[in-house]
Design a protein around this motif. Structure first.
Motif, PDB file in Angstrom:
ATOM      1  N   MET A   1       5.603  -1.871  -9.423  1.00  0.00           N
ATOM      2  CA  MET A   1       6.384  -2.645  -8.450  1.00  0.00           C
ATOM      3  C   MET A   1       5.436  -3.466  -7.580  1.00  0.00           C
ATOM      4  SD  MET A   1       9.122  -1.267  -5.598  1.00  0.00           S
ATOM      5  CE  MET A   1      10.341  -0.859  -6.831  1.00  0.00           C
ATOM      6  N   GLY A   2       5.811  -4.704  -7.266  1.00  0.00           N
ATOM      7  CA  GLY A   2       4.975  -5.580  -6.470  1.00  0.00           C
ATOM      8  C   GLY A   2       4.958  -5.187  -5.010  1.00  0.00           C
ATOM      9  N   SER A   3       4.100  -5.847  -4.271  1.00  0.00           N
ATOM     10  CA  SER A   3       3.973  -5.563  -2.844  1.00  0.00           C
ATOM     11  C   SER A   3       5.230  -5.972  -2.086  1.00  0.00           C
ATOM     12  CB  SER A   3       2.778  -6.321  -2.272  1.00  0.00           C
ATOM     13  OG  SER A   3       2.720  -6.191  -0.871  1.00  0.00           O
ATOM     14  N   SER A   4       5.523  -5.230  -1.022  1.00  0.00           N
ATOM     15  CA  SER A   4       6.661  -5.562  -0.152  1.00  0.00           C
ATOM     16  C   SER A   4       6.219  -6.351   1.068  1.00  0.00           C
ATOM     17  CB  SER A   4       7.366  -4.283   0.298  1.00  0.00           C
ATOM     18  OG  SER A   4       6.478  -3.461   1.054  1.00  0.00           O
ATOM     19  N   LEU A   5       4.942  -6.715   1.134  1.00  0.00           N
ATOM     20  CA  LEU A   5       4.417  -7.442   2.289  1.00  0.00           C
ATOM     21  C   LEU A   5       4.428  -8.950   2.033  1.00  0.00           C
ATOM     22  CD1 LEU A   5       1.309  -5.293   3.327  1.00  0.00           C
ATOM     23  CD2 LEU A   5       3.651  -5.162   4.189  1.00  0.00           C
ATOM     24  N   TYR A   6       4.977  -9.682   2.986  1.00  0.00           N
ATOM     25  CA  TYR A   6       5.025 -11.149   2.910  1.00  0.00           C
ATOM     26  C   TYR A   6       4.608 -11.717   4.267  1.00  0.00           C
ATOM     27  CZ  TYR A   6       7.549 -11.096  -1.531  1.00  0.00           C
ATOM     28  OH  TYR A   6       7.903 -10.930  -2.846  1.00  0.00           O
ATOM     29  N   ALA A   7       3.997 -12.887   4.233  1.00  0.00           N
ATOM     30  CA  ALA A   7       3.665 -13.596   5.473  1.00  0.00           C
ATOM     31  C   ALA A   7       4.592 -14.792   5.609  1.00  0.00           C
ATOM     32  CB  ALA A   7       2.217 -14.047   5.469  1.00  0.00           C
TER      33      ALA A   7
ATOM     34  N   SER B   1      -5.010  -9.130  -1.044  1.00  0.00           N
ATOM     35  CA  SER B   1      -4.444  -8.688  -2.319  1.00  0.00           C
ATOM     36  C   SER B   1      -3.173  -7.867  -2.146  1.00  0.00           C
ATOM     37  CB  SER B   1      -5.481  -7.865  -3.096  1.00  0.00           C
ATOM     38  OG  SER B   1      -5.898  -6.739  -2.317  1.00  0.00           O
ATOM     39  N   SER B   2      -2.911  -7.387  -0.927  1.00  0.00           N
ATOM     40  CA  SER B   2      -1.711  -6.582  -0.673  1.00  0.00           C
ATOM     41  C   SER B   2      -0.509  -7.426  -0.268  1.00  0.00           C
ATOM     42  CB  SER B   2      -1.989  -5.553   0.433  1.00  0.00           C
ATOM     43  OG  SER B   2      -2.936  -4.604   0.000  1.00  0.00           O
TER      44      SER B   2
END
Length: 374
Positions: free
Chosen positions: A1-7, A89-90
């Motif tokens: 599953m991909g990261s749940s962090l977005y900017a 990378s996160s």
């Protein structure tokens, strides 16, 4: 599953600088982990303002201004990651709105256009993170206004409140979202640009005090509202137009204000400021009363939420509705729009729609934006 962090990155019509947020989408509601703000220097803000109007060599100047914006965006991302102690990378992606310099949907050839200065390819190079940009043009291509795009996010963040709730974002331009009662599944979200926000107050304040904005509305509180000028400002045809509608500095700019003041040359500068503040409050309040008359709560975000004079004037114009900062409901005013573009990037990366037909007038909801891989 991909990261749940977005900017999310937002630089709006106030031309003051960039707000950035780091948002976690792993829970039931988005959670802002970090916020960062970086101001534009005066010369760069001046160049952005100049690019809002036709001028010499503007393609070259706009390209260089876009490069500068991408570098500022990259600085904000660096500060966010350092403060949150999160590696690049996160982060799944950056939602980078860009700087609107023209907004003319549905004009000229029936489609029109909206232009946001940006260089998302450069931002991807500098940050090492996927970038999602150019959010508005797909909605315009689908017959919409391309604005406002925040109502879908407002629904996600504040749509669970009981009773009809309105969310008012006051940046350079003000936009209103009317959310139906959470217990009324058939209710539609309505969203549109009300018109004036801070842009003309900021301009007038800078011209006459040297300050870039009227902090807390203290200067406007020293003045007296001129009734004749206020009536003239409230007669602006845009304010009476039926939504969907959107606007910007293409209409509400210094030349427009100069034309409005021609018949009021004797009005003192401080009284003009008081009248502009009252006008912004009344224009927004009138739209709440016109389009969401049973609202119980008006949540205000954007820089206007920090203007005490403006907030008091709106509360006076809406005696039956509680006017509060969005901070009272979990999201500080200066974080809302940046968080909205992090949310839109999240939607785009997951191939989910981000627009609302009821807000922009497009033929339907669309997946918004273009993806620039790192």
């Amino acid at each position: 599953m991909g990261s749940s962090l977005y900017a999310g990155l937002m630089s709006g019509t106030s031309l003051d600088g960039v707000d950035g947020v780091l948002v976690d989408f792993s829970g039931s509601k988005p959670a802002v982990l970090q916020h960062c703000y970086l101001a534009f220097d005066a010369s760069y803000a001046g160049e952005l303002l100049a690019l809002n109007s036709p001028s010499g060599n503007e393609i070259h100047r706009a390209a260089l201004a876009a490069n500068t914006l991408a570098r500022i965006y990259a600085q904000v991302i660096g500060k966010l990651l350092a403060a949150a102690q999160v590696p690049a990378s996160s982060v799944a992606a950056i939602g980078a709105h860009g700087q609107t310099i023209r907004h003319r949907p549905q004009e000229f050839d029936g489609c029109g256009y909206t232009v946001q200065l940006n260089n998302p390819a450069l931002l991807a190079e500098l940050s090492g993170i996927d970038v999602v940009a150019d959010f508005r043009s797909r909605d315009v291509a689908a017959g919409g206004q391309g604005a406002p795009l925040v109502p879908a996010f407002h629904q996600n963040m504040f749509g669970q409140l009981s009773g009809q709730t309105c969310v008012l974002n006051i940046g350079g331009i003000a936009n209103l979202t009317a959310l139906p009662d959470a217990h009324s599944p058939s209710g539609k979200v309505l969203g549109f640009d009300c018109g004036p926000g801070n842009a003309l107050m900021d301009y007038w304040c800078q011209q006459h005090t040297g300050q870039v904005f009227d902090r807390d509305g203290a200067w406007s509180d020293q003045g007296v509202v001129n009734a004749a000028l206020l009536d003239q400002l409230l007669a602006e045809p845009y304010l009476a137009r039926t939504p969907p509608k959107s606007t910007g500095r293409d209409l509400f700019n210094p030349d427009w204000l100069t034309s409005q003041l021609l018949a009021h040359a004797s009005v003192a500068a401080v009284d003009v400021q008081a009248t502009l503040c009252e006008w912004s409050a009344r224009a927004c309040a009138n739209d709440v009363l016109r389009h969401a008359p049973v609202s119980q709560l008006l949540l205000v975000c954007g820089g206007g939420a920090l203007n005490g004079s403006l907030m008091r004037r709106m509360q006076s114009a809406l005696p039956g509705i509680m006017v509060q900062s969005s901070a009272e409901h979990g999201l500080p005013p200066l974080q809302v729009e940046a968080a909205a573009f992090a949310w839109l990037a999240y939607r785009t990366m997951n191939r989910q729609t981000g627009s609302l037909e009821s807000a922009t007038g497009a033929k339907g909801a669309r997946v918004l934006g273009a993806i620039y891989p790192r």
